[in-house]
Write a protein that holds these residues in place. Sequence first.
Motif, PDB file in Angstrom:
ATOM      1  N   LYS A 196       0.837  -1.205   0.000  1.00 31.05           N
ATOM      2  CA  LYS A 196       0.000   0.000   0.000  1.00 31.05           C
ATOM      3  C   LYS A 196       0.870   1.253   0.000  1.00 31.05           C
ATOM      4  N   LYS A 197       1.901   1.235   0.837  1.00 34.67           N
ATOM      5  CA  LYS A 197       2.790   2.393   0.965  1.00 34.67           C
ATOM      6  C   LYS A 197       3.485   2.663  -0.382  1.00 34.67           C
ATOM      7  N   THR A 198       4.014   1.588  -0.991  1.00 34.40           N
ATOM      8  CA  THR A 198       4.703   1.751  -2.279  1.00 34.40           C
ATOM      9  C   THR A 198       3.750   2.295  -3.334  1.00 34.40           C
ATOM     10  N   VAL A 199       2.546   1.740  -3.381  1.00 33.90           N
ATOM     11  CA  VAL A 199       1.582   2.177  -4.402  1.00 33.90           C
ATOM     12  C   VAL A 199       1.269   3.662  -4.222  1.00 33.90           C
ATOM     13  N   LEU A 200       1.042   4.094  -2.978  1.00 30.76           N
ATOM     14  CA  LEU A 200       0.731   5.508  -2.730  1.00 30.76           C
ATOM     15  C   LEU A 200       1.907   6.405  -3.122  1.00 30.76           C
ATOM     16  N   GLU A 201       3.126   5.942  -2.811  1.00 32.75           N
ATOM     17  CA  GLU A 201       4.309   6.747  -3.170  1.00 32.75           C
ATOM     18  C   GLU A 201       4.422   6.877  -4.691  1.00 32.75           C
ATOM     19  N   GLU A 202       4.170   5.752  -5.386  1.00 36.55           N
ATOM     20  CA  GLU A 202       4.299   5.796  -6.849  1.00 36.55           C
ATOM     21  C   GLU A 202       3.210   6.652  -7.491  1.00 36.55           C
ATOM     22  N   ILE A 203       2.036   6.629  -6.874  1.00 35.19           N
ATOM     23  CA  ILE A 203       0.943   7.464  -7.378  1.00 35.19           C
ATOM     24  C   ILE A 203       1.348   8.937  -7.256  1.00 35.19           C
ATOM     25  N   ALA A 204       1.908   9.298  -6.088  1.00 33.81           N
ATOM     26  CA  ALA A 204       2.311  10.691  -5.858  1.00 33.81           C
ATOM     27  C   ALA A 204       3.473  11.068  -6.789  1.00 33.81           C
ATOM     28  N   LYS A 205       4.455  10.164  -6.890  1.00 35.93           N
ATOM     29  CA  LYS A 205       5.655  10.463  -7.690  1.00 35.93           C
ATOM     30  C   LYS A 205       5.308  10.695  -9.167  1.00 35.93           C
ATOM     31  N   ASN A 206       4.304   9.974  -9.631  1.00 31.70           N
ATOM     32  CA  ASN A 206       3.951  10.086 -11.045  1.00 31.70           C
ATOM     33  C   ASN A 206       2.848  11.116 -11.308  1.00 31.70           C
ATOM     34  N   GLY A 207       2.500  11.854 -10.287  1.00 39.62           N
ATOM     35  CA  GLY A 207       1.500  12.924 -10.455  1.00 39.62           C
ATOM     36  C   GLY A 207       0.130  12.395 -10.825  1.00 39.62           C
ATOM     37  N   ILE A 208      -0.209  11.181 -10.367  1.00 40.65           N
ATOM     38  CA  ILE A 208      -1.526  10.613 -10.689  1.00 40.65           C
ATOM     39  C   ILE A 208      -2.532  11.134  -9.673  1.00 40.65           C
ATOM     40  N   ARG A 209      -3.651  11.642 -10.179  1.00 41.96           N
ATOM     41  CA  ARG A 209      -4.694  12.132  -9.262  1.00 41.96           C
ATOM     42  C   ARG A 209      -5.740  11.049  -9.071  1.00 41.96           C
ATOM     43  N   ILE A 210      -5.891  10.615  -7.829  1.00 41.34           N
ATOM     44  CA  ILE A 210      -6.929   9.626  -7.550  1.00 41.34           C
ATOM     45  C   ILE A 210      -8.064  10.323  -6.803  1.00 41.34           C
ATOM     46  N   TYR A 211      -9.187   9.647  -6.679  1.00 34.35           N
ATOM     47  CA  TYR A 211     -10.327  10.248  -5.973  1.00 34.35           C
ATOM     48  C   TYR A 211      -9.958  10.423  -4.509  1.00 34.35           C
ATOM     49  N   SER A 212     -10.137  11.639  -4.003  1.00 33.69           N
ATOM     50  CA  SER A 212      -9.843  11.795  -2.575  1.00 33.69           C
ATOM     51  C   SER A 212     -11.124  12.160  -1.842  1.00 33.69           C
ATOM     52  N   LEU A 213     -11.351  11.459  -0.760  1.00 31.12           N
ATOM     53  CA  LEU A 213     -12.578  11.668   0.002  1.00 31.12           C
ATOM     54  C   LEU A 213     -12.610  13.093   0.529  1.00 31.12           C
ATOM     55  N   PRO A 214     -13.780  13.754   0.468  1.00 31.22           N
ATOM     56  CA  PRO A 214     -13.831  15.152   0.900  1.00 31.22           C
ATOM     57  C   PRO A 214     -13.580  15.298   2.395  1.00 31.22           C
ATOM     58  N   GLU A 215     -13.064  16.454   2.760  1.00 33.08           N
ATOM     59  CA  GLU A 215     -12.844  16.751   4.183  1.00 33.08           C
ATOM     60  C   GLU A 215     -14.199  16.855   4.878  1.00 33.08           C
ATOM     61  N   CYS A 216     -14.268  16.454   6.134  1.00 33.36           N
ATOM     62  CA  CYS A 216     -15.538  16.556   6.873  1.00 33.36           C
ATOM     63  C   CYS A 216     -15.750  17.989   7.339  1.00 33.36           C
ATOM     64  N   ASP A 217     -17.012  18.398   7.391  1.00 35.44           N
ATOM     65  CA  ASP A 217     -17.324  19.703   7.988  1.00 35.44           C
ATOM     66  C   ASP A 217     -17.079  19.605   9.490  1.00 35.44           C
ATOM     67  N   SER A 218     -16.736  20.736  10.088  1.00 34.02           N
ATOM     68  CA  SER A 218     -16.407  20.686  11.521  1.00 34.02           C
ATOM     69  C   SER A 218     -17.625  20.310  12.372  1.00 34.02           C
ATOM     70  N   ASP A 219     -18.855  20.596  11.858  1.00 34.07           N
ATOM     71  CA  ASP A 219     -20.046  20.282  12.662  1.00 34.07           C
ATOM     72  C   ASP A 219     -20.544  18.846  12.448  1.00 34.07           C
ATOM     73  N   GLU A 220     -19.822  18.057  11.654  1.00 32.45           N
ATOM     74  CA  GLU A 220     -20.210  16.660  11.405  1.00 32.45           C
ATOM     75  C   GLU A 220     -20.048  15.850  12.700  1.00 32.45           C
ATOM     76  N   ASP A 221     -20.892  14.792  12.872  1.00 28.73           N
ATOM     77  CA  ASP A 221     -20.741  14.064  14.141  1.00 28.73           C
ATOM     78  C   ASP A 221     -19.467  13.210  14.155  1.00 28.73           C
ATOM     79  N   GLU A 222     -19.007  12.944  15.378  1.00 32.02           N
ATOM     80  CA  GLU A 222     -17.701  12.308  15.568  1.00 32.02           C
ATOM     81  C   GLU A 222     -17.621  10.929  14.903  1.00 32.02           C
ATOM     82  N   GLU A 223     -18.749  10.217  14.948  1.00 31.46           N
ATOM     83  CA  GLU A 223     -18.770   8.854  14.389  1.00 31.46           C
ATOM     84  C   GLU A 223     -18.479   8.901  12.885  1.00 31.46           C
ATOM     85  N   TYR A 224     -19.115   9.880  12.205  1.00 32.45           N
ATOM     86  CA  TYR A 224     -18.917  10.019  10.761  1.00 32.45           C
ATOM     87  C   TYR A 224     -17.466  10.415  10.459  1.00 32.45           C
ATOM     88  N   LYS A 225     -16.963  11.343  11.277  1.00 33.45           N
ATOM     89  CA  LYS A 225     -15.574  11.803  11.074  1.00 33.45           C
ATOM     90  C   LYS A 225     -14.601  10.633  11.195  1.00 33.45           C
TER      91      LYS A 225
END
Length: 355
Positions: A196-225
């Motif tokens: 997993k670590k190698t794959v993530l490094e190679e994705i970053a090194k090659n400038g590949i954009r993957i889907y990134s989960l959106p940041e949670c809003d601060s008022d979101e409940d803790e369980e969801y966060k």
Amino acid sequence: MSSESVKNFSSLETPGYVGFANLPNQVHRKSVKKGFEFTLMVVGESGLGKSTLVTSLFLTDLYPERLIPGAMEKMQQTVRLEPSTVEIEERGVKLRLTVVDTPGYGDAIDNRDSFNEIIGYINQQFERFLKDESGLNRKNIMDNRVHCCFYFISPFGHGLKPLDIEFMKKLHNKVNIVPVIAKADVLTKKEMQKLKKTVLEEIAKNGIRIYSLPECDSDEDEEYKEQVRQLKQAVPFAVCGANTELEVKGRKVKGRLYPWGVVEVENPEHCDFIKLRTMLITHMQDLQEITQQVHYENYRSERLAKEGPVPKKNGVEDTSAPISEKDKILQEKEAELKRMQEMIAAMQAKMQQTK
Ligand code: GDP
């Protein structure tokens, strides 16, 4: 199955509840009534377990009559695109799910044709949407655009292969890529962490954009966060698939039986299958919005820039330039629509007066 087929599939909550009934939390009531449309593409070399995973995810066999090609056939063929549609209904929520499988990907010696076929398919869906959007029947457009692509990475290598890098780079401007490591059961926990670590490094090194989960809003409940934090940490999701039901200590589980024990697909200690499914279900709307706002808009602006608006004469718009037959029909239809809208408005005004 080469042609598009639609199956009705009503899943009962137990056993085999997919979880789409949670969609109303995300989507507008209107789309719940109309049904929710989603297209998932699965790409990766043959034999990595794509069809098994799709069947495990959606509890329905999308590939009843597939023939497994021999080595010679594999070398000669390029990719075949197989869209299959299922209609899943849970607690009154309808989901029209299309899965586009890509058998034959990576089998040929020269994979350029496969790349072109897949990118051509994604573009075709954008083009179809663009045409429908500028047509008369805008309200009832079917959305067949590819909203997400699971890209399968082999667990047997030491990271990404040149084919994976080349293809993901071609694809990342067109679709939300979710990388998954196939057949997680063949690696130990430590080996998986390293991969997993190698794959993530190679994705970053090659400038590949993957889907990134959106940041949670601060008022979101803790369980969801916490859930989002765990999902983010699991990328690239390491998955297992199985379509056999086994009994483990009195429980019925979907799993793979080995001489030393059972790998349970839905056990979070064994693989990230549940996390992948949760990610897909809880972020379906986000995946659709990014498709619309980023990938489709990119396509639309590039396409319009290429074709140009009205041709120019000495830098001035030449309104006398010939217009195509299709544009003519479109203009006539739009004029007719405008006339009808004016007529309705006039009738409504009259009715108001007579009240
Ligand atoms: P596809 O060509 O990528 O669609 O792969 P298939 O789903 O047809 O699977 C190819 C082979 O891998 C089959 O024999 C499956 O039983 C096996 N397989 C599928 N998923 C897994 C998995 O998670 N782990 C292991 N070890 N084998 C799997």
